[in-house]
Every structure is written in structure tokens, then in C-alpha cells.
Design a protein around this motif. Structure first.
Motif, short mmCIF file in Angstrom:
data_model
loop_
_atom_site.label_atom_id
_atom_site.label_comp_id
_atom_site.label_asym_id
_atom_site.label_seq_id
_atom_site.Cartn_x
_atom_site.Cartn_y
_atom_site.Cartn_z
N CYS A 100 0.81 -1.23 0.00
CA CYS A 100 0.00 0.00 0.00
C CYS A 100 0.84 1.27 0.00
N SER A 101 2.17 1.12 0.03
CA SER A 101 3.06 2.28 0.08
C SER A 101 2.64 3.20 1.25
N THR A 102 2.53 4.49 1.02
CA THR A 102 2.30 5.45 2.12
C THR A 102 0.82 5.57 2.55
N GLY A 103 -0.02 4.68 2.07
CA GLY A 103 -1.38 4.59 2.63
C GLY A 103 -2.51 5.20 1.79
N GLU A 104 -2.15 5.82 0.67
CA GLU A 104 -3.19 6.48 -0.13
C GLU A 104 -4.25 5.50 -0.61
N GLU A 105 -3.83 4.30 -1.01
CA GLU A 105 -4.80 3.32 -1.53
C GLU A 105 -5.77 2.84 -0.44
N PRO A 106 -5.30 2.37 0.71
CA PRO A 106 -6.26 1.97 1.74
C PRO A 106 -7.17 3.10 2.23
N TYR A 107 -6.62 4.32 2.33
CA TYR A 107 -7.48 5.43 2.76
C TYR A 107 -8.49 5.80 1.67
N THR A 108 -8.09 5.68 0.40
CA THR A 108 -9.06 5.92 -0.69
C THR A 108 -10.20 4.91 -0.57
N ILE A 109 -9.85 3.66 -0.28
CA ILE A 109 -10.88 2.61 -0.11
C ILE A 109 -11.81 2.98 1.04
N GLY A 110 -11.22 3.46 2.14
CA GLY A 110 -12.01 3.87 3.30
C GLY A 110 -13.01 4.95 2.93
N ILE A 111 -12.54 5.92 2.15
CA ILE A 111 -13.43 7.02 1.74
C ILE A 111 -14.53 6.48 0.83
N LEU A 112 -14.17 5.60 -0.10
CA LEU A 112 -15.18 5.03 -1.02
C LEU A 112 -16.24 4.24 -0.23
N ILE A 113 -15.82 3.58 0.82
CA ILE A 113 -16.77 2.84 1.65
C ILE A 113 -17.74 3.81 2.34
N LYS A 114 -17.17 4.85 2.96
CA LYS A 114 -18.03 5.84 3.65
C LYS A 114 -19.02 6.49 2.68
N GLU A 115 -18.55 6.75 1.46
CA GLU A 115 -19.41 7.43 0.48
C GLU A 115 -20.49 6.51 -0.06
N ASN A 116 -20.16 5.22 -0.23
CA ASN A 116 -21.09 4.31 -0.91
C ASN A 116 -21.95 3.47 0.03
#
Ligand SMILES: C[S@@+](CC[C@H](N)C(=O)[O-])C[C@H]1O[C@@H](n2cnc3c(N)ncnc32)[C@H](O)[C@@H]1O
Length: 280
Positions: A119-135
């Protein structure tokens, strides 16, 4: 800091590239010798070593070799990433997640587990977190996100969750306002509501034992990682990921990556916007 001006001979390059490959699966071809020389010259300066041969011996035989291997991995990995990277692919991810949620039947006792492997510096998992909250704003289901990487340095940065505007360049302004606090001129901190659904781990995809500690995933994203591996390492990483997925679980690779001629463990269930694989 002044960098030591040493040349990397072909002989020492071969020894270093074999060592890196053995540990991480990352393959440096002869064309990348200069890249390795540049990335490792800082370590020579930090350790005050006059040449790369001494650095190789330090990695193999010094009392601090375990610590230095970690620094080596921090130095040789390519950690490029960003929020909302490859949006068409993330749209497919959201569609798949909707199917997984539907199959779970909005059951409050159900957990849906997603792994951003490398996941490197975390952008991908946090993007997933945001997509979950939004959807899934009112879902009873509990979502858990694991992010992992071989580099200790990027994992420590992911845990902090602080980002500059460049990595947020594809983030819609409304999302930036909603899920980040501005903490400086060019500094944004991800909000706790996202931070708390993601956990981070230092895991080497080549190491079956380490990968086994993370398991029972519904969806795994392993994007833009296996491009750095040769066929043998790709097989190892993908087999380890396969073992960590639930039956019926999905695997996303980067848009230019494929399992063709790597393994037939997975069924290819999507191509179009993204290669998508299923464990049946
Ligand atoms: C280019 S980044 C991709 C980040 C993110 N997945 C994305 O697509 O934006 C590749 C990451 O793979 C990690 N990596 C390389 N070899 C690895 C290994 N053997 N095990 C785990 N992570 C590895 C690197 O440290 C790096 O952070």
C-alpha cells in the motif's frame, strides 16, 4: 549530507541485486545498475563506508545487518502512489463491493475485509475507506481495511496519515473538505473516521508466514507491485495472496498487470476497465 562518490562495479552490483531479489522478489536488471547505485549511495554516506563492496559485506555480516536490510528495502522500493489512483478501476472495485455487501445481506455480525497489499504510504487503503463511507453510509456491516508493505518507512508514514497536495491532486475538492483537516500550507491530515477502519502492517509478499498473519479477505488490491517482480516472484506473491483470500474473494491487479502465464489459480472474471480475478 554529502554523498560518498563510489562506483558500483558489475561484480558488486550482481551480488547486491541477488541479495535484494532473494529477500524481496524485486528484480534489478543490468539496465537498472545506475538506479541502484543512486539509491544506495546515501546508505554509504550514512554508514560512512567507502565503497559498495563494504556495504555488501555490512549487509551480510555486520551485527546490525537486520536493521540495515530494512534500510536497504526502504531505499530500493519504488513507492509512487496517490489518492484515487486509476479511478475507472476503483469504480469496478465499488461495484464488486456492492455485490459482496449484498451477498452478506446487511448482516450486522458480518465483517467485510479488504487488503491493500503493498500500500506504500497509505493512499490506496485510505481511498478505499473514503469510497466505503461514500457508498455505504448506513450499512450495518463492519468494514476492515488492512494495508501492508515491505518498506517499514512507508508503513510508518501511512500510520501518520498526513499528506501534501501533490498526492491529493485527483481528490475531488468536496472529498478533501469532508475527510481531511488542513494542518499547514501544503499539509492535510486524514480524519479519524477513515483512519480508524484501516490498520497497517510491515509484510513481505514473498514471505508466506508473514502473509498468513493477514487472512480471510473478501477483496485484495495488489496494484502496481508485481511489475517489479520476475515470473518466479510473481508466482510466490500471488500464491500467498490466494491463500489469504476467502473462497469467492476477488483480486485486483494494476491495469497493466496480468496473471497470464503466471498462475491458473484464479478465474479471470473481468477485463474491460480492469483485470479482475476471482478465487473459486
Ligand atoms: C508503486 S507502489 C504501489 C502502491 C499502491 N498499490 C498503488 O498502486 O498506488 C509499490 C509498492 O510495493 C512495495 N513492495 C515491493 N516489493 C514488495 C514485497 N515483496 N512485499 C510487499 N511490498 C512490496 C513497495 O515498497 C512499494 O511501496
Amino acid at each position: 549530507m554529502e554523498y560518498i562518490n563510489a562506483n558500483l562495479s558489475d561484480n558488486v552490483f550482481n551480488k547486491l541485486k541477488d541479495l535484494i531479489y532473494e529477500i524481496s522478489g524485486i528484480y534489478f536488471s543490468g539496465q537498472k545498475k545506475y538506479l541502484l547505485e543512486t539509491r544506495l549511495s546515501k546508505r554509504l554516506s550514512v554508514l560512512n563506508l567507502p565503497n559498495f563492496e563494504d556495504y555488501y559485506n555490512y549487509l551480510k555480516y555486520s551485527l546490525s545487518k537486520d536493521r540495515e536490510i530494512k534500510e536497504l528495502l526502504n531505499s530500493v522500493t519504488t513507492n509512487e502512489t496517490s489518492f484515487f489512483r486509476d479511478m475507472p478501476q476503483l469504480e469496478v472495485f465499488v461495484d464488486i463491493l456492492k455485490q459482496v455487501v449484498q451477498a452478506a445481506g446487511n448482516n450486522a455480525y458480518k465483517k467485510i475485509r479488504i487488503w491493500s497489499a503493498a500500500c506504500s504510504t497509505g493512499e490506496e487503503p485510505y481511498t478505499i475507506g473514503i469510497l466505503i463511507k461514500e457508498n455505504f453510509p448506513s450499512s450495518d456491516i463492519k468494514f476492515e481495511i488492512a494495508g501492508s508493505d515491505i518498506s517499514e518507512q512507508v508503513i510508518s508514514s501511512a500510520k501518520k496519515g498526513i499528506y501534501g497536495s501533490y498526492t491529493l491532486r485527483n481528490t475531488p475538492p468536496a472529498i478533501l473538505n469532508k475527510y481531511f483537516d488542513r494542518i499547514g500550507d501544503d499539509s492535510y491530515s486524514i480524519k479519524d473516521e477513515i483512519k480508524k477502519i484501516a490498520a497497517f502492517h510491515n509484510v513481505n509478499l514473498m514471505n508466506a508466514k508473514e502473509v498468513k498473519k493477514l487472512n480471510e479477505f473478501d477483496v485484495v488490491l495488489c496494484r502496481n507491485v508485481i511489475i517489479y517482480f520476475d515470473t518466479e516472484s510473481k508466482k510466490k506473491a500471488i500464491t500467498n495472496i490466494y491463500e489469504s483470500l476467502k473462497t469467492g474473494g476477488y483480486l485486483f491487479l494494476g491495469h497493466s498487470e496480468s496473471l497470464h502465464s503466471i498462475t491458473s489459480l484464479f478465474k479471470l472474471v473481468g477485463l474491460g476497465k480492469t483485470p479482475l480475478y476471482k478465487k473459486e
